[in-house]
Design a protein around this motif. Sequence first.
Motif, PDB file in Angstrom:
ATOM      1  N   PRO A  38       0.813  -1.227   0.000  1.00  0.00           N
ATOM      2  CA  PRO A  38       0.000   0.000   0.000  1.00  0.00           C
ATOM      3  C   PRO A  38       0.840   1.268   0.000  1.00  0.00           C
ATOM      4  CG  PRO A  38       0.009  -0.999   2.180  1.00  0.00           C
ATOM      5  CD  PRO A  38       0.705  -1.966   1.263  1.00  0.00           C
ATOM      6  N   TYR A  39       2.116   1.148   0.330  1.00  0.00           N
ATOM      7  CA  TYR A  39       3.034   2.297   0.273  1.00  0.00           C
ATOM      8  C   TYR A  39       4.448   1.734   0.140  1.00  0.00           C
ATOM      9  CZ  TYR A  39       3.465   1.159   5.254  1.00  0.00           C
ATOM     10  OH  TYR A  39       3.649   0.510   6.443  1.00  0.00           O
ATOM     11  N   ASP A  40       5.373   2.599  -0.223  1.00  0.00           N
ATOM     12  CA  ASP A  40       6.754   2.166  -0.457  1.00  0.00           C
ATOM     13  C   ASP A  40       7.435   1.844   0.866  1.00  0.00           C
ATOM     14  OD1 ASP A  40       9.283   1.668  -1.294  1.00  0.00           O
ATOM     15  OD2 ASP A  40       9.735   3.714  -1.942  1.00  0.00           O
ATOM     16  N   ARG A  41       7.814   0.587   1.030  1.00  0.00           N
ATOM     17  CA  ARG A  41       8.531   0.159   2.233  1.00  0.00           C
ATOM     18  C   ARG A  41       9.562  -0.912   1.870  1.00  0.00           C
ATOM     19  NH1 ARG A  41       5.901  -1.992   6.797  1.00  0.00           N
ATOM     20  NH2 ARG A  41       7.227  -3.830   6.717  1.00  0.00           N
ATOM     21  N   LEU A  42      10.074  -0.828   0.665  1.00  0.00           N
ATOM     22  CA  LEU A  42      11.003  -1.840   0.174  1.00  0.00           C
ATOM     23  C   LEU A  42      12.205  -1.998   1.095  1.00  0.00           C
ATOM     24  CD1 LEU A  42      12.037  -3.824  -1.961  1.00  0.00           C
ATOM     25  CD2 LEU A  42      12.982  -1.865  -3.204  1.00  0.00           C
ATOM     26  N   GLU A  43      12.867  -0.899   1.412  1.00  0.00           N
ATOM     27  CA  GLU A  43      14.078  -1.008   2.217  1.00  0.00           C
ATOM     28  C   GLU A  43      13.763  -1.560   3.607  1.00  0.00           C
ATOM     29  OE1 GLU A  43      17.213  -0.469   1.146  1.00  0.00           O
ATOM     30  OE2 GLU A  43      16.273  -0.210  -0.820  1.00  0.00           O
ATOM     31  N   ALA A  44      12.667  -1.145   4.185  1.00  0.00           N
ATOM     32  CA  ALA A  44      12.295  -1.651   5.514  1.00  0.00           C
ATOM     33  C   ALA A  44      11.991  -3.149   5.447  1.00  0.00           C
ATOM     34  CB  ALA A  44      11.086  -0.885   6.040  1.00  0.00           C
ATOM     35  N   ASP A  45      11.305  -3.568   4.394  1.00  0.00           N
ATOM     36  CA  ASP A  45      11.002  -4.993   4.249  1.00  0.00           C
ATOM     37  C   ASP A  45      12.275  -5.817   4.113  1.00  0.00           C
ATOM     38  OD1 ASP A  45       8.228  -5.249   4.467  1.00  0.00           O
ATOM     39  OD2 ASP A  45       7.916  -4.611   2.404  1.00  0.00           O
ATOM     40  N   LEU A  46      13.152  -5.394   3.228  1.00  0.00           N
ATOM     41  CA  LEU A  46      14.382  -6.156   2.994  1.00  0.00           C
ATOM     42  C   LEU A  46      15.261  -6.177   4.243  1.00  0.00           C
ATOM     43  CD1 LEU A  46      15.180  -5.024  -0.651  1.00  0.00           C
ATOM     44  CD2 LEU A  46      14.327  -7.251   0.079  1.00  0.00           C
ATOM     45  N   ASP A  47      15.308  -5.059   4.965  1.00  0.00           N
ATOM     46  CA  ASP A  47      16.064  -5.052   6.220  1.00  0.00           C
ATOM     47  C   ASP A  47      15.479  -6.065   7.203  1.00  0.00           C
ATOM     48  OD1 ASP A  47      17.894  -3.157   5.427  1.00  0.00           O
ATOM     49  OD2 ASP A  47      16.838  -1.466   6.355  1.00  0.00           O
ATOM     50  N   LEU A  48      14.155  -6.095   7.275  1.00  0.00           N
ATOM     51  CA  LEU A  48      13.496  -7.011   8.202  1.00  0.00           C
ATOM     52  C   LEU A  48      13.707  -8.463   7.780  1.00  0.00           C
ATOM     53  CD1 LEU A  48      11.808  -7.207  10.752  1.00  0.00           C
ATOM     54  CD2 LEU A  48       9.748  -6.849   9.350  1.00  0.00           C
TER      55      LEU A  48
ATOM     56  N   SER B 185      -5.706  -6.353  -0.618  1.00  0.00           N
ATOM     57  CA  SER B 185      -6.786  -6.381  -1.604  1.00  0.00           C
ATOM     58  C   SER B 185      -6.623  -7.636  -2.443  1.00  0.00           C
ATOM     59  CB  SER B 185      -6.739  -5.130  -2.498  1.00  0.00           C
ATOM     60  OG  SER B 185      -5.479  -5.028  -3.144  1.00  0.00           O
ATOM     61  N   GLY B 186      -7.661  -7.942  -3.198  1.00  0.00           N
ATOM     62  CA  GLY B 186      -7.586  -9.092  -4.078  1.00  0.00           C
ATOM     63  C   GLY B 186      -8.218 -10.338  -3.475  1.00  0.00           C
ATOM     64  N   HIS B 187      -8.280 -11.385  -4.293  1.00  0.00           N
ATOM     65  CA  HIS B 187      -8.953 -12.626  -3.905  1.00  0.00           C
ATOM     66  C   HIS B 187      -8.349 -13.243  -2.652  1.00  0.00           C
ATOM     67  CE1 HIS B 187     -11.102 -16.401  -4.387  1.00  0.00           C
ATOM     68  NE2 HIS B 187      -9.960 -17.060  -4.378  1.00  0.00           N
ATOM     69  N   GLU B 188      -7.036 -13.111  -2.456  1.00  0.00           N
ATOM     70  CA  GLU B 188      -6.352 -13.778  -1.352  1.00  0.00           C
ATOM     71  C   GLU B 188      -6.023 -12.822  -0.205  1.00  0.00           C
ATOM     72  OE1 GLU B 188      -4.042 -17.271  -3.783  1.00  0.00           O
ATOM     73  OE2 GLU B 188      -3.488 -15.189  -4.167  1.00  0.00           O
ATOM     74  N   THR B 189      -6.934 -11.889   0.036  1.00  0.00           N
ATOM     75  CA  THR B 189      -6.733 -10.900   1.092  1.00  0.00           C
ATOM     76  C   THR B 189      -6.495 -11.549   2.451  1.00  0.00           C
ATOM     77  OG1 THR B 189      -8.117  -9.284  -0.070  1.00  0.00           O
ATOM     78  CG2 THR B 189      -7.801  -8.937   2.296  1.00  0.00           C
ATOM     79  N   TYR B 190      -7.126 -12.683   2.689  1.00  0.00           N
ATOM     80  CA  TYR B 190      -7.037 -13.303   4.014  1.00  0.00           C
ATOM     81  C   TYR B 190      -6.182 -14.567   4.024  1.00  0.00           C
ATOM     82  CZ  TYR B 190     -10.244  -9.823   5.621  1.00  0.00           C
ATOM     83  OH  TYR B 190     -10.793  -8.621   5.959  1.00  0.00           O
ATOM     84  N   TRP B 191      -5.354 -14.708   3.008  1.00  0.00           N
ATOM     85  CA  TRP B 191      -4.346 -15.775   3.031  1.00  0.00           C
ATOM     86  C   TRP B 191      -3.117 -15.178   3.710  1.00  0.00           C
ATOM     87  CZ3 TRP B 191      -5.154 -20.186  -0.527  1.00  0.00           C
ATOM     88  CH2 TRP B 191      -4.224 -21.201  -0.331  1.00  0.00           C
ATOM     89  N   GLY B 192      -2.915 -15.525   4.965  1.00  0.00           N
ATOM     90  CA  GLY B 192      -1.984 -14.787   5.799  1.00  0.00           C
ATOM     91  C   GLY B 192      -0.524 -15.015   5.485  1.00  0.00           C
ATOM     92  N   GLY B 193       0.260 -13.929   5.526  1.00  0.00           N
ATOM     93  CA  GLY B 193       1.696 -13.993   5.333  1.00  0.00           C
ATOM     94  C   GLY B 193       2.451 -13.939   6.651  1.00  0.00           C
ATOM     95  N   LEU B 194       3.761 -13.833   6.546  1.00  0.00           N
ATOM     96  CA  LEU B 194       4.584 -13.717   7.749  1.00  0.00           C
ATOM     97  C   LEU B 194       4.288 -12.421   8.489  1.00  0.00           C
ATOM     98  CD1 LEU B 194       7.973 -15.036   6.326  1.00  0.00           C
ATOM     99  CD2 LEU B 194       6.523 -16.183   8.014  1.00  0.00           C
ATOM    100  N   LEU B 195       3.891 -11.385   7.743  1.00  0.00           N
ATOM    101  CA  LEU B 195       3.414 -10.141   8.339  1.00  0.00           C
ATOM    102  C   LEU B 195       1.912 -10.047   8.122  1.00  0.00           C
ATOM    103  CD1 LEU B 195       6.072  -7.519   7.144  1.00  0.00           C
ATOM    104  CD2 LEU B 195       6.046  -8.821   9.281  1.00  0.00           C
ATOM    105  N   GLY B 196       1.201  -9.564   9.119  1.00  0.00           N
ATOM    106  CA  GLY B 196      -0.236  -9.357   8.972  1.00  0.00           C
ATOM    107  C   GLY B 196      -0.553  -8.072   8.239  1.00  0.00           C
TER     108      GLY B 196
END
Length: 697
Positions: free
Chosen positions: A16-26, A357-368
């Motif tokens: 939903p917003y640019d967080r590439l560097e934060a994601d990769l760091d995490l 958003s999208g069909h798999e909105t509630y298919w959970g990832g490592l981050l909620g």
Amino acid sequence: MPTVRLGAAYYAEYMPYDRLEADLDLMAETGLTLIRVGESVWSTWEPRDGVFDLDWLRPVLDGARARGIGVLLGTPTYAVPPWLQRKHPELAVQLRGGRRVAWGARQEVDFTSPVFRGYAERVVRQVVGRYADHPAVIGYQVDNEPGLHLIHNPEVFAGFVARLEERYGSVEVLNARWGLAYWSHRIGSWDELWPPDGNTTPAYDLAWRRYQADLTTEFIAWQAGLVRELARPGQYVTTCLAYTRPAVDDVALNRGLDVASANVYYATQDELALPDPGRRHDGGWFGQGVAQLYQAADRARGSKQAPFHVTETGATSIGGAHTNHPPYEGQLRQAAWALVARGARQVAYWHWHTLHSGHETYWGGLLGHSLRPGRVLREAGRIARELAAADEALRGLVPDADVAFVRSAESDWAFQHQPPLARPGGGYEPDPGSYTRIFGAFYQGFFDAGRQAAVLNVPQLPRSAEELARAWPVLVAPALYAADDAVLELLEGYARAGGHLLLTFRTGYGDGEARARAEVAPGPLRAAAGLRYEEYANLREPVPVRPADGSGLRLPARAEATAWADGLIPEGAEALAWYEHPHFGRWPAATTHAHGAGRVTYVGTLPDAAFAAALAEFVAPGAGVRQLWSGLPDSMTVTSARNAAGERLWFAHNWSWTPARIVAPEALADVLTGERIAAGAGIGLGGWDVRVLRSEG
């Protein structure tokens, strides 16, 4: 390069917003060493016909490279852009009955079409050509979960008819081989062959399923060839398989790929607990029970008889908005180690962040949805640290196996068309999952008995019965229904050469065209099994079984036969168990018979869990980890493997809330902590815990 990569699918373009560097760091902080990118966004790569936007991925690849994270780059051919479906509506997949798949999901187009292939080749060459030299890219995933539909488009049917003409040569041969005199189905010319939409002929259906699987195999091989033209040395090519897809033969498809990759999803929470007497064997997209998790891994390894990758597995909830069952604390770690123990060299979660958003909105990832790290990510971090600590010990890991299960894709297809079993519950509704249900029940029995298994597919069987007997002292052939004479002769020869062959009902009953054999059952295996049967019945309710006097079968009082009963008449075979029933009690439920230097055990019913485990202990009496790890609690499993250094690793799991304690059968070292454990010492496991131990003997 790490021995086992831990990773996740990552879609920066969905954020939903640019967080590439934060994601990769995490990710780097968590210890992930792989991301999968790019496979779902053709319309991002090519927003308009012939207009490409390729540079959006470079920051992702550059950032991954800077943090030592490898990238699996996907080709986007399974999710076509709106402009393509508008320009070529004729590409829509046509299903049985003529209904066309409406655009709005994925895999809606006929991938066999030369028109589609032209567009697909263009985007594949653009994407792979742009990033093949990027040092972060370690491999490619071509397409995604192929084989979703049986494609009934007229051009596909025309190709099917041509394939039949090539295989059978004449309509006269086809008429005879398929039995088309029945219901006036004889054809006088190839153009009289009716479309498959209303087909009821079993041999036709089997040929149609073979052809559809061949189309998927050819499509994936075609894409792999394109990618290899552009890839640099050392990069691998794979795809990710969902084994429930109707148009997939995983063995044939994986021959053209460098590594087999599977999507392994499983039900969590109490569905992953042991003991579990009410477990299900019906497989499906989300396997129920611990044994089905292991069975999925063994099948994935069996696709190429080699280490495999898990391209997708569940991080938290899997499915829709109504199926929110995140794993209990520790279960994510348990599953990861189970997959690694059975040969996985990659475990990747779908996905990094839960979609907004999208069909798999509630298919959970490592981050909620909040995108904040929490319990699940912390557990993934623990897994990553443990994999790094065990890296050297895991090199060249080969799972141990006491028994091989012979799997037949064609028997599975044949049973989907004419299911031998009714759905559970005592009704008359056919169960198209009959094959997986039968296969799973016997796999479960060996698993419960502590016997480790390998999956050996029919095309992978050696030609030599002696070679097969040397490799596998025990061979299980569940429901091998669609089998030609050569395969059954190999099984007979295997037992004659010294192997112990376990046969189940329906094995040997059909031929290679899925026709019932015109001979006394079990056909070519009759002499080897030392029995015949002239009738059989479905069981609407379970029937208790008891051991035959002096049989040596240790059968608990609660054991039952379910779903099916062959009326077995011994012709030299000895009874192992009898039905306790006023009608079926005249026949044994299971028999055993010496044959040559080996033995054939025949099971004429679908055993419940207790019966199946007792049969496994009879067939493989000196095998199994429970022989060494005596006194294991019912909540625990122990599996084993050998690494490149020849060391044996033990993977001990406690599938319950209750802490457990086991006794070391030999001197051991904890691979993860370095703790030395003397033979006879106690080893503690917490609730939902796993220990990785190395033999020091």
